[in-house]
Scaffold this motif. Structure first.
Motif, PDB file in Angstrom:
ATOM      1  N   THR A  68       0.824  -1.215   0.000  1.00 23.78           N
ATOM      2  CA  THR A  68       0.000   0.000   0.000  1.00 23.78           C
ATOM      3  C   THR A  68       0.852   1.256   0.000  1.00 23.78           C
ATOM      4  N   THR A  69       1.847   1.309   0.862  1.00 20.76           N
ATOM      5  CA  THR A  69       2.695   2.500   0.939  1.00 20.76           C
ATOM      6  C   THR A  69       3.605   2.609  -0.281  1.00 20.76           C
ATOM      7  N   ASP A  70       4.064   1.463  -0.803  1.00 23.09           N
ATOM      8  CA  ASP A  70       4.863   1.478  -2.031  1.00 23.09           C
ATOM      9  C   ASP A  70       4.040   2.021  -3.205  1.00 23.09           C
ATOM     10  N   THR A  71       2.791   1.581  -3.280  1.00 20.42           N
ATOM     11  CA  THR A  71       1.889   2.050  -4.331  1.00 20.42           C
ATOM     12  C   THR A  71       1.673   3.557  -4.228  1.00 20.42           C
ATOM     13  N   PHE A  72       1.460   4.031  -3.013  1.00 27.16           N
ATOM     14  CA  PHE A  72       1.226   5.462  -2.779  1.00 27.16           C
ATOM     15  C   PHE A  72       2.427   6.278  -3.238  1.00 27.16           C
ATOM     16  N   LEU A  73       3.630   5.809  -2.923  1.00 32.83           N
ATOM     17  CA  LEU A  73       4.840   6.536  -3.314  1.00 32.83           C
ATOM     18  C   LEU A  73       4.964   6.609  -4.833  1.00 32.83           C
ATOM     19  N   ILE A  74       4.836   5.462  -5.498  1.00 33.97           N
ATOM     20  CA  ILE A  74       5.002   5.447  -6.955  1.00 33.97           C
ATOM     21  C   ILE A  74       3.889   6.223  -7.637  1.00 33.97           C
ATOM     22  N   ARG A  75       2.687   6.140  -7.117  1.00 36.33           N
ATOM     23  CA  ARG A  75       1.579   6.909  -7.688  1.00 36.33           C
ATOM     24  C   ARG A  75       1.876   8.399  -7.639  1.00 36.33           C
ATOM     25  N   ASN A  76       2.279   8.889  -6.489  1.00 39.40           N
ATOM     26  CA  ASN A  76       2.576  10.317  -6.337  1.00 39.40           C
ATOM     27  C   ASN A  76       3.760  10.732  -7.206  1.00 39.40           C
ATOM     28  N   TYR A  77       4.763   9.874  -7.261  1.00 43.47           N
ATOM     29  CA  TYR A  77       5.961  10.185  -8.043  1.00 43.47           C
ATOM     30  C   TYR A  77       5.606  10.285  -9.531  1.00 43.47           C
ATOM     31  N   ALA A  78       4.832   9.297 -10.005  1.00 40.80           N
ATOM     32  CA  ALA A  78       4.441   9.299 -11.418  1.00 40.80           C
ATOM     33  C   ALA A  78       3.515  10.461 -11.738  1.00 40.80           C
ATOM     34  N   GLU A  79       2.602  10.773 -10.838  1.00 38.20           N
ATOM     35  CA  GLU A  79       1.694  11.900 -11.070  1.00 38.20           C
ATOM     36  C   GLU A  79       2.466  13.193 -11.229  1.00 38.20           C
ATOM     37  N   ASP A  80       3.511  13.377 -10.431  1.00 39.54           N
ATOM     38  CA  ASP A  80       4.328  14.581 -10.548  1.00 39.54           C
ATOM     39  C   ASP A  80       5.014  14.645 -11.913  1.00 39.54           C
ATOM     40  N   LEU A  81       5.530  13.519 -12.379  1.00 37.70           N
ATOM     41  CA  LEU A  81       6.177  13.487 -13.690  1.00 37.70           C
ATOM     42  C   LEU A  81       5.175  13.800 -14.796  1.00 37.70           C
ATOM     43  N   VAL A  82       4.013  13.183 -14.732  1.00 42.08           N
ATOM     44  CA  VAL A  82       2.990  13.388 -15.758  1.00 42.08           C
ATOM     45  C   VAL A  82       2.493  14.825 -15.744  1.00 42.08           C
ATOM     46  N   ARG A  83       2.285  15.359 -14.556  1.00 42.21           N
ATOM     47  CA  ARG A  83       1.768  16.728 -14.413  1.00 42.21           C
ATOM     48  C   ARG A  83       2.724  17.750 -15.010  1.00 42.21           C
ATOM     49  N   THR A  84       4.018  17.455 -14.936  1.00 47.35           N
ATOM     50  CA  THR A  84       5.026  18.396 -15.446  1.00 47.35           C
ATOM     51  C   THR A  84       5.430  18.088 -16.888  1.00 47.35           C
ATOM     52  N   GLY A  85       4.638  17.244 -17.576  1.00 47.95           N
ATOM     53  CA  GLY A  85       4.809  17.059 -19.002  1.00 47.95           C
ATOM     54  C   GLY A  85       5.710  15.936 -19.448  1.00 47.95           C
ATOM     55  N   HIS A  86       6.139  15.071 -18.545  1.00 41.72           N
ATOM     56  CA  HIS A  86       7.015  13.967 -18.930  1.00 41.72           C
ATOM     57  C   HIS A  86       6.230  12.836 -19.585  1.00 41.72           C
ATOM     58  N   THR A  87       6.769  12.319 -20.680  1.00 39.46           N
ATOM     59  CA  THR A  87       6.337  11.023 -21.181  1.00 39.46           C
ATOM     60  C   THR A  87       7.179   9.982 -20.466  1.00 39.46           C
ATOM     61  N   VAL A  88       6.529   9.004 -19.856  1.00 43.91           N
ATOM     62  CA  VAL A  88       7.206   8.085 -18.940  1.00 43.91           C
ATOM     63  C   VAL A  88       7.107   6.648 -19.438  1.00 43.91           C
ATOM     64  N   ILE A  89       8.229   5.947 -19.400  1.00 42.75           N
ATOM     65  CA  ILE A  89       8.237   4.493 -19.542  1.00 42.75           C
ATOM     66  C   ILE A  89       8.559   3.918 -18.165  1.00 42.75           C
ATOM     67  N   ALA A  90       7.675   3.069 -17.675  1.00 49.06           N
ATOM     68  CA  ALA A  90       7.894   2.448 -16.372  1.00 49.06           C
ATOM     69  C   ALA A  90       8.527   1.079 -16.572  1.00 49.06           C
ATOM     70  N   ILE A  91       9.741   0.899 -16.030  1.00 50.31           N
ATOM     71  CA  ILE A  91      10.395  -0.413 -16.014  1.00 50.31           C
ATOM     72  C   ILE A  91      10.149  -0.994 -14.623  1.00 50.31           C
ATOM     73  N   MET A  92       9.431  -2.107 -14.574  1.00 50.11           N
ATOM     74  CA  MET A  92       9.001  -2.663 -13.293  1.00 50.11           C
ATOM     75  C   MET A  92       9.629  -4.038 -13.105  1.00 50.11           C
ATOM     76  N   HIS A  93      10.539  -4.132 -12.158  1.00 51.64           N
ATOM     77  CA  HIS A  93      11.311  -5.358 -11.960  1.00 51.64           C
ATOM     78  C   HIS A  93      10.699  -6.193 -10.849  1.00 51.64           C
ATOM     79  N   SER A  94      10.376  -7.451 -11.144  1.00 53.09           N
ATOM     80  CA  SER A  94       9.949  -8.412 -10.133  1.00 53.09           C
ATOM     81  C   SER A  94       8.740  -7.896  -9.334  1.00 53.09           C
ATOM     82  N   TYR A  95       8.884  -7.754  -8.003  1.00 56.35           N
ATOM     83  CA  TYR A  95       7.816  -7.190  -7.178  1.00 56.35           C
ATOM     84  C   TYR A  95       7.396  -5.808  -7.657  1.00 56.35           C
TER      85      TYR A  95
END
Length: 257
Positions: free
Chosen positions: A55-82
């Motif tokens: 839950t807390t990991d999800t919250f962190l990544i959600r907020n981090y990604a939202e900040d990138l998207v809000r500031t105009g970044h096109t993002v590729i998420a590389i998600m390893h294992s867990y």
């Protein structure tokens, strides 16, 4: 607006790993012209007993990604294992095609031997489905507070490492930390792969997330109507370390379409 700017890479790291574990991959991606972000997941901060989980990991990544998207970044998420569990849970509604009102968005989910499961599924559900629960005590060393490490990280996590001397492998293993093993038993609630383009990088010599597990993830997504672009790397569970150039080549292919 400049149209040839490369996307920002957001690495969602795996269990036992920390950002330093991805130094080789981060350096190689930056050399290839990418901006790389890799926040440390709270479940890997080694507080004992653990106070952070999926839950807390999800919250962190959600907020981090939202900040990138809000500031105009096109993002590729590389998600390893867990990290596949975390990214799948966190990135819903942030795709380029989503009506978020933002200039940026997540253009692709890249599962790097990562868990890609539907809503309501935990990592251990796959282990149970394949009849491997009896192997869990041999693969993972759990403490009384449910934190855990791999019982043999060199063999089970890193696996084959051609061209890597023992000193380099040992330095990599020293970046590993004790992780909240409860995360493996927690189901995800949302499913970003239903709406964002997906790439899956198979690691065919993987002893931690076996090849059969990986193929089942892709089959499940395809059965749900999602098209999945796949690549294979003949290495163990950590291609970020053992097959760095291959991973960068694949990301370049994803970007070029």
């Amino acid at each position: 607006m400049t149209t040839n700017v490369k996307p920002t890479i957001l690495i969602v790291h795996g269990g036992w790993h920390v950002p330093e574990s991805y130094e080789k991959l981060t350096t190689a991606l930056e050399k290839a012209g990418y901006e790389v972000r890799i926040p440390r997941l709270p479940s890997s901060v080694q507080v004992r007993p653990p106070v952070s989980d999926l839950t807390t990991d999800t919250f962190l990544i959600r907020n981090y990604a939202e900040d990138l998207v809000r500031t105009g970044h096109t993002v590729i998420a590389i998600m390893h294992s867990y990290g596949g569990q975390v990214g799948t849970n966190a990135l819903c509604g942030l795709g380029l095609s989503s009506s978020t009102g933002s200039k940026g968005g997540v253009s692709n989910l890249v599962y790097l031997s990562g868990y890609a499961v539907p809503e309501g599924r935990a990592m251990m559900d796959t282990v149970r489905e394949f009849g491997h629960m009896d192997l869990v005590p041999f693969a993972f060393d759990f403490a009384d507070d449910d934190t855990c490490v791999s019982s043999d990280p060199k063999k089970l996590v890193v696996g084959p490492a051609p061209g890597r001397d023992d000193a380099e492998t040992e330095a990599y293993l020293k970046t590993f930390v004790r992780w909240n093993g409860k995360c493996m038993y927690q189901p995800i609630e949302r499913c970003a792969w239903r709406e964002i383009p997906v790439t899956y990088i198979y690691t065919t010599a993987d002893a931690t997330v076996p090849f059969d597990y990986q193929k089942s993830f892709v089959a499940g997504m395809e059965e749900a109507g999602r098209q999945v672009q796949t690549f294979e790397v003949a290495t163990g569970h950590c291609p970020n370390f053992t097959a760095t150039d291959d991973v960068v080549d694949i990301i370049n292919k994803v970007v070029s379409g």
